[in-house]
Design a protein around this motif. Structure first.
Motif, PDB file in Angstrom:
ATOM      1  N   GLU A 115       0.823  -1.204   0.000  1.00  0.00           N
ATOM      2  CA  GLU A 115       0.000   0.000   0.000  1.00  0.00           C
ATOM      3  C   GLU A 115       0.858   1.256   0.000  1.00  0.00           C
ATOM      4  O   GLU A 115       0.545   2.256  -0.692  1.00  0.00           O
ATOM      5  N   ALA A 118       3.785   1.486  -1.239  1.00  0.00           N
ATOM      6  CA  ALA A 118       4.338   1.623  -2.585  1.00  0.00           C
ATOM      7  C   ALA A 118       3.291   2.175  -3.548  1.00  0.00           C
ATOM      8  O   ALA A 118       3.586   3.034  -4.409  1.00  0.00           O
ATOM      9  N   ARG A 119       2.065   1.698  -3.400  1.00  0.00           N
ATOM     10  CA  ARG A 119       0.987   2.189  -4.263  1.00  0.00           C
ATOM     11  C   ARG A 119       0.727   3.672  -4.043  1.00  0.00           C
ATOM     12  O   ARG A 119       0.581   4.455  -4.994  1.00  0.00           O
ATOM     13  N   ALA A 126       2.778   5.789  -2.800  1.00  0.00           N
ATOM     14  CA  ALA A 126       3.911   6.578  -3.280  1.00  0.00           C
ATOM     15  C   ALA A 126       3.808   6.792  -4.786  1.00  0.00           C
ATOM     16  O   ALA A 126       4.120   7.880  -5.310  1.00  0.00           O
ATOM     17  N   GLU A 127       3.332   5.733  -5.458  1.00  0.00           N
ATOM     18  CA  GLU A 127       3.160   5.872  -6.899  1.00  0.00           C
ATOM     19  C   GLU A 127       2.027   6.837  -7.226  1.00  0.00           C
ATOM     20  O   GLU A 127       2.131   7.645  -8.152  1.00  0.00           O
ATOM     21  N   LEU A 128       0.933   6.745  -6.421  1.00  0.00           N
ATOM     22  CA  LEU A 128      -0.183   7.660  -6.631  1.00  0.00           C
ATOM     23  C   LEU A 128       0.218   9.096  -6.318  1.00  0.00           C
ATOM     24  O   LEU A 128      -0.246  10.052  -6.959  1.00  0.00           O
ATOM     25  N   LYS A 130       2.736  10.490  -6.915  1.00  0.00           N
ATOM     26  CA  LYS A 130       3.393  11.104  -8.062  1.00  0.00           C
ATOM     27  C   LYS A 130       2.364  11.672  -9.042  1.00  0.00           C
ATOM     28  O   LYS A 130       2.678  12.594  -9.799  1.00  0.00           O
ATOM     29  N   SER A 131       1.138  11.081  -8.982  1.00  0.00           N
ATOM     30  CA  SER A 131       0.100  11.534  -9.925  1.00  0.00           C
ATOM     31  C   SER A 131      -0.960  12.379  -9.256  1.00  0.00           C
ATOM     32  O   SER A 131      -1.910  12.801  -9.909  1.00  0.00           O
ATOM     33  N   TYR A 132      -0.839  12.588  -7.904  1.00  0.00           N
ATOM     34  CA  TYR A 132      -1.786  13.447  -7.182  1.00  0.00           C
ATOM     35  C   TYR A 132      -1.011  14.546  -6.459  1.00  0.00           C
ATOM     36  O   TYR A 132       0.160  14.359  -6.105  1.00  0.00           O
ATOM     37  N   HIS A 167      -5.425  16.122  -9.615  1.00  0.00           N
ATOM     38  CA  HIS A 167      -5.131  15.018 -10.522  1.00  0.00           C
ATOM     39  C   HIS A 167      -5.541  15.423 -11.937  1.00  0.00           C
ATOM     40  O   HIS A 167      -6.296  16.374 -12.128  1.00  0.00           O
ATOM     41  N   LYS A 179      -4.935   8.817  -1.512  1.00  0.00           N
ATOM     42  CA  LYS A 179      -4.151   8.977  -2.721  1.00  0.00           C
ATOM     43  C   LYS A 179      -2.664   9.120  -2.416  1.00  0.00           C
ATOM     44  O   LYS A 179      -1.860   9.426  -3.308  1.00  0.00           O
ATOM     45  N   GLY A 180      -2.315   8.891  -1.152  1.00  0.00           N
ATOM     46  CA  GLY A 180      -0.900   8.971  -0.763  1.00  0.00           C
ATOM     47  C   GLY A 180      -0.442  10.339  -0.347  1.00  0.00           C
ATOM     48  O   GLY A 180       0.779  10.571  -0.194  1.00  0.00           O
TER      49      GLY A 180
END
Length: 348
Positions: free
Chosen positions: A207, A209-210, A212-214, A216-218, A260, A344-345
């Motif tokens: 989670e 990691a997810r 952290a990836e999100l 980047k997009s939020y 986003h 969303k991280g």
């Protein structure tokens, strides 16, 4: 007719002489000392059970001894009697010394003859020996019975000991099995807990990691802010009776960014919201930006994460400059903006 020597120690029966001798008659025979001499040899006494039988045996032996002694004394007082036999018979008679077991009985010598006292003593001794033998036999039987009882008791004790040992072994086995089951259960529980912990850690890591990836997009909707009101607060300041969004207090003119990438669905004046911009994301979620001092985008425009779409203001029903942010699902339901952003991280 020929004259013969005195009568033998014991009279012969007619069977000894045969039929010829049985037809002849003989003179009266009187007992003598030799004729009443006791027969040497073993006397067999019939064993009888019970104290009364043994007493009777001793009494009988005493009577026989007394009668024998009396008969001997009587015979000694009488003169010897001569017995005459025909020559035809006397010539055929065997020598008494040659008869088995009779030679000593018929002997004329008195050297080996027992005395009256010896005879009585012998008979008494036989009675005592019989009684002693019976006592010894009874003692032997008692010892055999005692040994048999002890053997049975030992067998019973051995059986009891074996059963007790088997029960103890069974109890020990049951305890060992219960302890092993307990240890197995504890080990399984520990393994399950460790497995669940590892799975939870793995999920948390995934989670993170997810997110952290999100992340980047939020992006957060603004900067240099202070949270002044949260979702769900009740109060008369809001027409619905409770706060439907999240307020970011910031200086007027602070840039407002797209959280986003999406499409501008609405941009303009909206009553108590003041200047409002509605950003629709790819999944249908809508993000509302209200109380702006200015709007930088138009309807239908595509924006990317972090792109400036307006500026903080104090338009509409407000008490100060701030950004009022609301989040709605594709179906129109309200969502807590703080929880949604954190999902969303983002750290609010």
């Amino acid at each position: 007719m020929a004259s013969n020597r005195p009568a033998p120690e014991a009279p012969f029966t007619s069977d000894f002489f045969g039929e010829e001798g049985a037809e002849r008659s003989y003179e009266e025979w009187n007992p003598t000392e030799d004729s009443v001499r006791p027969v040497r040899g073993k006397h067999r006494v019939i064993k009888q059970r019970g104290g009364l039988a043994r007493s009777s045996t001793v009494l009988g032996v005493g009577v026989i001894a007394a009668v024998g002694a009396g008969g001997i004394a009587t015979a000694q007082d009488k003169p010897p009697v001569s017995i005459s036999l025909p020559d035809a018979i006397s010539d055929k008679l065997p020598d008494a010394q040659s008869l088995p077991g009779v030679g000593s009985f018929m002997s004329d010598s008195d050297e080996s003859a027992p005395t009256d006292e010896q005879t009585a003593s012998s008979l008494s001794a036989m009675g005592l020996a019989s009684e002693t033998g019976s006592a010894e036999e009874e003692n032997g039987a008692g010892e055999a019975l005692r040994a048999r009882i002890l053997q049975q008791a030992e067998q019973q004790q051995a059986t009891v000991d074996a059963e007790a040992k088997a029960a103890a072994e069974k109890l020990a086995a049951e305890k060992a099995a219960a302890e092993a089951l307990k240890q197995q259960t504890a080990a399984e529980a520990a393994a399950q807990a460790a497995k669940e912990k590892a799975e939870a850690e793995a999920r948390a890591k995934a989670e993170a990691a997810r997110l952290a990836e999100l992340a980047k997009s939020y992006a957060l909707p603004t900067s240099s802010y202070t949270i002044t009101s949260t979702f769900g607060e009740a109060g008369s300041l809001w027409s619905s009776g409770y706060h439907t969004g999240l307020d970011f207090a910031a200086p007027s003119g602070t840039p407002i960014k797209a959280v986003h990438g999406g499409t501008i669905k609405s941009a303009g004046w909206s009553g108590s919201y003041g200047y409002r911009t509605v950003l629709e994301l790819e999944d249908g979620t809508e993000v509302w930006y209200a109380h702006q001092s200015s709007i930088s985008v138009s309807v239908g425009q595509k924006v990317t994460t972090g792109q400036t779409i307006g500026r903080v203001g104090a338009t509409g029903n407000v008490t100060g400059a701030h950004l009022h942010l609301e989040v709605h699902t594709a179906g129109g339901s309200d969502i807590d903006p703080m929880a949604w952003l954190r999902g969303k991280g983002l750290t609010v």
